[in-house]
Design an enzyme around this catalytic site. Sequence first.
Site, PDB file in Angstrom:
ATOM      1  CB  THR A 187      -0.907  -0.013   1.257  1.00  0.00           C
ATOM      2  OG1 THR A 187      -1.641  -1.224   1.258  1.00  0.00           O
ATOM      3  CG2 THR A 187      -1.866   1.164   1.280  1.00  0.00           C
ATOM      4  CG  HIS A 214       6.957   3.365  -4.476  1.00  0.00           C
ATOM      5  ND1 HIS A 214       7.338   3.006  -5.739  1.00  0.00           N
ATOM      6  CD2 HIS A 214       5.600   3.277  -4.462  1.00  0.00           C
ATOM      7  CE1 HIS A 214       6.262   2.718  -6.459  1.00  0.00           C
ATOM      8  NE2 HIS A 214       5.194   2.882  -5.706  1.00  0.00           N
TER       9      HIS A 214
HETATM   10  P1  NAD Z   1      -8.358  -1.080  -4.811  1.00  0.00           P
HETATM   11  O1  NAD Z   1      -9.291   0.023  -4.503  1.00  0.00           O
HETATM   12  O2  NAD Z   1      -8.532  -1.847  -6.082  1.00  0.00           O
HETATM   13  O3  NAD Z   1      -8.373  -2.144  -3.620  1.00  0.00           O
HETATM   14  C1  NAD Z   1      -8.250  -1.798  -2.277  1.00  0.00           C
HETATM   15  C2  NAD Z   1      -8.884  -2.912  -1.484  1.00  0.00           C
HETATM   16  O4  NAD Z   1      -8.636  -2.667  -0.091  1.00  0.00           O
HETATM   17  C3  NAD Z   1     -10.400  -3.018  -1.675  1.00  0.00           C
HETATM   18  O5  NAD Z   1     -10.750  -4.317  -2.098  1.00  0.00           O
HETATM   19  C4  NAD Z   1     -10.954  -2.661  -0.298  1.00  0.00           C
HETATM   20  O6  NAD Z   1     -12.153  -3.343   0.017  1.00  0.00           O
HETATM   21  C5  NAD Z   1      -9.801  -3.085   0.609  1.00  0.00           C
HETATM   22  N1  NAD Z   1      -9.836  -2.430   1.920  1.00  0.00           N
HETATM   23  C6  NAD Z   1      -9.963  -1.117   2.188  1.00  0.00           C
HETATM   24  N2  NAD Z   1      -9.964  -0.915   3.521  1.00  0.00           N
HETATM   25  C7  NAD Z   1      -9.811  -2.139   4.110  1.00  0.00           C
HETATM   26  C8  NAD Z   1      -9.736  -2.582   5.435  1.00  0.00           C
HETATM   27  N3  NAD Z   1      -9.802  -1.715   6.475  1.00  0.00           N
HETATM   28  N4  NAD Z   1      -9.588  -3.903   5.673  1.00  0.00           N
HETATM   29  C9  NAD Z   1      -9.508  -4.779   4.652  1.00  0.00           C
HETATM   30  N5  NAD Z   1      -9.588  -4.406   3.345  1.00  0.00           N
HETATM   31  C10 NAD Z   1      -9.726  -3.107   3.076  1.00  0.00           C
HETATM   32  O7  NAD Z   1      -6.882  -0.470  -4.725  1.00  0.00           O
HETATM   33  P2  NAD Z   1      -5.564  -1.081  -5.409  1.00  0.00           P
HETATM   34  O8  NAD Z   1      -5.444  -0.548  -6.794  1.00  0.00           O
HETATM   35  O9  NAD Z   1      -5.526  -2.551  -5.193  1.00  0.00           O
HETATM   36  O10 NAD Z   1      -4.424  -0.352  -4.535  1.00  0.00           O
HETATM   37  C11 NAD Z   1      -4.162  -0.738  -3.214  1.00  0.00           C
HETATM   38  C12 NAD Z   1      -2.981   0.054  -2.682  1.00  0.00           C
HETATM   39  O11 NAD Z   1      -1.790  -0.341  -3.363  1.00  0.00           O
HETATM   40  C13 NAD Z   1      -3.102   1.566  -2.897  1.00  0.00           C
HETATM   41  O12 NAD Z   1      -2.616   2.264  -1.767  1.00  0.00           O
HETATM   42  C14 NAD Z   1      -2.215   1.811  -4.092  1.00  0.00           C
HETATM   43  O13 NAD Z   1      -1.769   3.141  -4.166  1.00  0.00           O
HETATM   44  C15 NAD Z   1      -1.097   0.837  -3.787  1.00  0.00           C
HETATM   45  N6  NAD Z   1      -0.186   0.539  -4.893  1.00  0.00           N
HETATM   46  C16 NAD Z   1       1.099   0.383  -4.594  1.00  0.00           C
HETATM   47  C17 NAD Z   1       2.022   0.124  -5.590  1.00  0.00           C
HETATM   48  C18 NAD Z   1       3.481  -0.019  -5.207  1.00  0.00           C
HETATM   49  O14 NAD Z   1       4.338  -0.004  -6.082  1.00  0.00           O
HETATM   50  N7  NAD Z   1       3.803  -0.171  -3.950  1.00  0.00           N
HETATM   51  C19 NAD Z   1       1.611  -0.013  -6.915  1.00  0.00           C
HETATM   52  C20 NAD Z   1       0.264   0.126  -7.191  1.00  0.00           C
HETATM   53  C21 NAD Z   1      -0.635   0.421  -6.167  1.00  0.00           C
END
Ligand code: NAD
Length: 311
Positions: free
Chosen positions: A124, A178
């Site tokens: 995340t 990052h």
């Molecule tokens: P998304 O909206 O598709 O999915 C997020 C998920 O988290 C959802 O299914 C939601 O229900 C769940 N969620 C939210 N709150 C929760 C909680 N309290 N308990 C359990 N589940 C919960 O988002 P995504 O595209 O999968 O992105 C997720 C994260 O990854 C974001 O912060 C995004 O910026 C990050 N990300 C990081 C990188 C990296 O290189 N590190 C790359 C891409 C995305």
Amino acid sequence: MKVGIIGVGTVGAATAMAMVLRARAREIVLVDANRARAKAVATDMHYGVPLSPLVSITDGDYADLGGAGLAIICAGVNEKAGGATDRSDPAGRLRLLEPNVKVFQDIVPKLVKVAPKAVILIATNPPEPLVEITRHLAGHDRVLSTSTTLDSLRFRLHLSERLKVSPQSVEAYVVGEHGTFSVLLWSSARIGGMPVAELLARRGLRLDEFRQSIERDVRYANITIIEGIGASQYGIGMVAGRIAEVVLRDEQAVYPVGAHNPRYGVALSLPSVIGRAGVSEVLWPEMSADETAGVEKSAERLKEVVATYLK
Ligand code: NAD
């Protein structure tokens, strides 16, 4: 070993897919605030299991994470939903910290209660501040983040394509954070042991032009992807799957991941030795004075940002 993936949106699902294909975990449990989503993703992948080495993939609740050796957190607000897709915004992924601290305040105590020994791997955003918040919430130090591993792969790929050599033959790191202020280590980038700057000079290419275009492509790679498919997901899924494998196999492999750095008093992304207990040693690659200053500037900013949540 049992592995939990918490947050099964685009990133969590891509991570689960990478893990099923790598087949290093015997049991994968998917947990999401939206249980129906976790169930659907697990069911979909479960039907592919006859084609992979034996792995069980199910949806579950925190109780089902009992005894897990590794938990990968991919839950939270992504760049598109959190308004972090403006290339000219210096805050970049740090915009996601406030909502995602709330998400982690919900997840980490529940996780630690059932799986106190699990290594926690964070995908995340923003990953380095979330390592600090998670250490604090978990009360232990087995916390790391994917951080600049993905940026480093992007750096290697862009160098390899422009210089027409295999990306496997490029050694190059992105460090610090990052995000928009990540530091690309040009001074230690090598191909076959030869400094990239020397190779460019030999081919009659100008380092400054080459550098500008690669830095832009690496720093904003996520936004180009988000503009096309709404979320950057597959590359990070492959990275999280690989780092999970390193932990599960106790490989002692080196990747640039986020971990608490006692020298700076905050989590930073640097090449680190990774095994069953998480990060065992943080390395310090060769850096120019400017590159070192860039990392120190990142550390200062991240420390300031994190302090507002750990008062
Ligand atoms: P998304 O909206 O598709 O999915 C997020 C998920 O988290 C959802 O299914 C939601 O229900 C769940 N969620 C939210 N709150 C929760 C909680 N309290 N308990 C359990 N589940 C919960 O988002 P995504 O595209 O999968 O992105 C997720 C994260 O990854 C974001 O912060 C995004 O910026 C990050 N990300 C990081 C990188 C990296 O290189 N590190 C790359 C891409 C995305």
